[in-house]
Design a protein around this motif. Structure first.
Motif, PDB file in Angstrom:
ATOM      1  N   SER A  95      -5.990  -2.575  -2.432  1.00 39.86           N
ATOM      2  CA  SER A  95      -5.353  -3.797  -3.491  1.00 39.86           C
ATOM      3  C   SER A  95      -5.302  -2.997  -4.201  1.00 39.86           C
ATOM      4  N   PHE A  96      -5.771  -2.114  -4.900  1.00 37.29           N
ATOM      5  CA  PHE A  96      -5.202  -1.583  -6.163  1.00 37.29           C
ATOM      6  C   PHE A  96      -3.986  -0.170  -5.989  1.00 37.29           C
ATOM      7  N   PHE A  97      -3.747  -0.137  -4.440  1.00 36.51           N
ATOM      8  CA  PHE A  97      -2.512   1.067  -4.150  1.00 36.51           C
ATOM      9  C   PHE A  97      -1.589  -0.040  -4.169  1.00 36.51           C
ATOM     10  N   GLU A  98      -1.798  -1.304  -3.440  1.00 35.17           N
ATOM     11  CA  GLU A  98      -0.695  -2.252  -2.683  1.00 35.17           C
ATOM     12  C   GLU A  98       0.170  -2.875  -4.078  1.00 35.17           C
ATOM     13  N   HIS A  99      -1.005  -2.987  -5.583  1.00 34.25           N
ATOM     14  CA  HIS A  99      -0.609  -3.296  -6.489  1.00 34.25           C
ATOM     15  C   HIS A  99       0.384  -2.473  -7.628  1.00 34.25           C
ATOM     16  N   LEU A 100      -0.060  -1.098  -7.293  1.00 32.66           N
ATOM     17  CA  LEU A 100       0.806   0.006  -7.703  1.00 32.66           C
ATOM     18  C   LEU A 100       2.295  -0.261  -6.984  1.00 32.66           C
ATOM     19  N   ALA A 101       2.309   0.442  -5.646  1.00 33.28           N
ATOM     20  CA  ALA A 101       3.140   0.639  -4.675  1.00 33.28           C
ATOM     21  C   ALA A 101       4.899  -0.174  -5.161  1.00 33.28           C
ATOM     22  N   GLU A 147       4.707   5.571  -6.950  1.00 29.83           N
ATOM     23  CA  GLU A 147       4.338   6.476  -6.188  1.00 29.83           C
ATOM     24  C   GLU A 147       3.585   6.819  -5.435  1.00 29.83           C
ATOM     25  N   TYR A 148       2.692   7.126  -6.707  1.00 32.57           N
ATOM     26  CA  TYR A 148       0.977   6.535  -6.631  1.00 32.57           C
ATOM     27  C   TYR A 148       0.809   5.970  -5.546  1.00 32.57           C
ATOM     28  N   GLY A 149       0.923   4.724  -6.341  1.00 32.18           N
ATOM     29  CA  GLY A 149       0.523   3.903  -5.190  1.00 32.18           C
ATOM     30  C   GLY A 149       1.266   3.593  -3.962  1.00 32.18           C
ATOM     31  N   GLY A 152      -0.885   6.631  -2.140  1.00 32.59           N
ATOM     32  CA  GLY A 152      -2.665   6.050  -1.936  1.00 32.59           C
ATOM     33  C   GLY A 152      -2.581   5.458  -0.453  1.00 32.59           C
ATOM     34  N   LEU A 153      -1.960   4.835  -0.413  1.00 27.16           N
ATOM     35  CA  LEU A 153      -1.796   3.412   0.759  1.00 27.16           C
ATOM     36  C   LEU A 153      -1.888   4.609   2.186  1.00 27.16           C
ATOM     37  N   LYS A 154      -1.411   5.432   1.960  1.00 32.68           N
ATOM     38  CA  LYS A 154      -0.837   6.255   2.934  1.00 32.68           C
ATOM     39  C   LYS A 154      -2.055   7.442   2.929  1.00 32.68           C
ATOM     40  N   ALA A 155      -3.216   7.859   2.163  1.00 30.46           N
ATOM     41  CA  ALA A 155      -4.550   8.523   1.721  1.00 30.46           C
ATOM     42  C   ALA A 155      -5.513   7.739   2.823  1.00 30.46           C
ATOM     43  N   ALA A 242       6.321  17.633  -9.062  1.00 29.95           N
ATOM     44  CA  ALA A 242       5.077  18.016  -8.731  1.00 29.95           C
ATOM     45  C   ALA A 242       4.427  17.856  -7.795  1.00 29.95           C
ATOM     46  N   THR A 243       4.518  15.997  -7.930  1.00 32.65           N
ATOM     47  CA  THR A 243       4.109  15.738  -7.077  1.00 32.65           C
ATOM     48  C   THR A 243       4.884  14.639  -6.096  1.00 32.65           C
ATOM     49  N   GLU A 244       6.114  15.221  -5.795  1.00 32.68           N
ATOM     50  CA  GLU A 244       7.122  14.549  -4.877  1.00 32.68           C
ATOM     51  C   GLU A 244       6.946  14.838  -2.916  1.00 32.68           C
ATOM     52  N   PRO A 245       6.012  15.748  -3.375  1.00 30.18           N
ATOM     53  CA  PRO A 245       6.249  16.901  -1.461  1.00 30.18           C
ATOM     54  C   PRO A 245       5.006  15.933  -1.014  1.00 30.18           C
ATOM     55  N   ASP A 246       5.668  16.214   0.438  1.00 30.17           N
ATOM     56  CA  ASP A 246       4.035  15.523   1.157  1.00 30.17           C
ATOM     57  C   ASP A 246       3.197  15.442   1.042  1.00 30.17           C
ATOM     58  N   PHE A 247       2.132  15.276   1.034  1.00 29.77           N
ATOM     59  CA  PHE A 247       0.626  15.459   0.490  1.00 29.77           C
ATOM     60  C   PHE A 247       0.069  15.936   1.910  1.00 29.77           C
ATOM     61  N   THR A 248       0.473  15.845   2.679  1.00 26.25           N
ATOM     62  CA  THR A 248      -0.460  15.588   4.000  1.00 26.25           C
ATOM     63  C   THR A 248      -0.614  17.189   4.396  1.00 26.25           C
ATOM     64  N   PRO A 249       0.386  18.429   3.388  1.00 29.69           N
ATOM     65  CA  PRO A 249      -0.570  19.599   5.004  1.00 29.69           C
ATOM     66  C   PRO A 249      -1.612  19.961   3.557  1.00 29.69           C
TER      67      PRO A 249
END
Length: 288
Positions: A95-101, A147-149, A152-155, A242-249
């Motif tokens: 819910s937190f991430f959903e709000h931020l997003a 973008e952090y939100g 978070g939904l992806k993470a 610094a935080t734009e790249p895809d975090f998956t790798p």
């Protein structure tokens, strides 16, 4: 009691939001806000990133009491499309991430008691509103929070929330930045705390290390005391880049590496100040 109204979950919606019920605040609660506000503004004058205080003025927070979220949202909505939504306490990650997003910042609406003026275990509306909301008027930081939100939904589906929580902790809550006048606070956990405002900038004990995304995601943090390490950004634009790249790798690579203790300095760090560690050593001895 008013405190119960502002923490009551009976009227909680499916997204964990409630009504702020601004009219139900007592004069004593407004007076607590005013006291905290006056003290912190005086302390932050030469310690916080300048845009923070500009935005405190822009949000007209210098009134006599707790801000009405409806009034804040009129200003935020026109400036950056953000809004503040009232919640009774901490909300689940999803819910937190959903709000931020969706450019909604979840804020508690209860305020600490006079006896808790200097320390509160959980965030109240002074931390959430005074500490967080001013930077939502900054276009770059506002985008970073959204973008952090989304991240978070992806993470959540990648088992990486622990890594992402560290990024939030060391930037949004306890971040420092470099300015032409020296180091300044921007993290809400510092900006809303009298003690940590002084400790983060003036005390020789903590490490102050240049921000590196992977380093931050590997680093433990303290939830019960001042931080042992602070990470320093050059500015909000650099944090966004610094935080734009895809975090998956990045998550996959970090899974192969050990975590780093909160007070540790590593060989690869760009150390701006090597802390003495004295504060936490003394605290440990006192409680051993």
């Amino acid at each position: 009691m008013p405190v119960e109204i502002h923490r009551d979950t009976a009227g909680q919606r499916s997204d964990y939001t409630i009504e702020q019920n601004w009219d139900s605040y007592t004069p004593e609660e407004h007076a607590t806000w005013a006291k905290l506000f006056e003290r912190q503004v005086r302390l932050l004058k030469d310690r916080v990133v300048p845009v923070f205080m500009d935005n405190v003025d822009g949000l007209a927070m210098a009134g006599d009491g707790i801000p009405d979220f409806r009034r804040l949202n009129d200003i935020l909505g026109k400036a950056t499309g953000w809004s503040v939504v009232a919640v009774p306490g901490l909300v689940p990650d999803a819910s937190f991430f959903e709000h931020l997003a969706n450019r909604r910042f979840p804020s508690t609406c209860f305020i600490r008691t006079p006896e808790q003026l200097d320390y509160l275990e959980e965030p109240d509306c002074f931390h959430d509103v005074f500490g967080h909301v001013p930077l939502l008027l900054d276009p770059v930081f506002a985008d970073y929070m959204q973008e952090y939100g989304k991240g978070g939904l992806k993470a959540e589906g990648q088992g990486a929330l622990r890594r992402l929580a560290r990024l939030y902790w060391y930037t949004v809550e306890f971040g420092l930045t470099r300015t032409s006048q020296g180091l300044r606070v921007y993290g809400a956990g510092i900006a809303s705390s009298t003690g940590e405002t002084v400790f983060a900038l003036d005390d020789p004990s903590p490490n102050r290390i240049a921000f590196d995304l992977e380093r931050v995601m590997r680093t433990d943090y303290r939830i019960d005391d001042y931080q042992e390490t602070y990470f320093v950004i050059p500015g909000f634009a650099s944090l966004m880049r610094a935080t734009e790249p895809d975090f998956t790798p990045i998550y996959a690579a970090l899974d192969e590496l050990p975590d780093i203790a909160a007070g540790t300095v590593t060989d690869g760090d760009h150390v701006l100040h090597f802390g003495t560690g004295r504060y936490h050593r003394d605290r440990h001895r006192a409680t051993a």
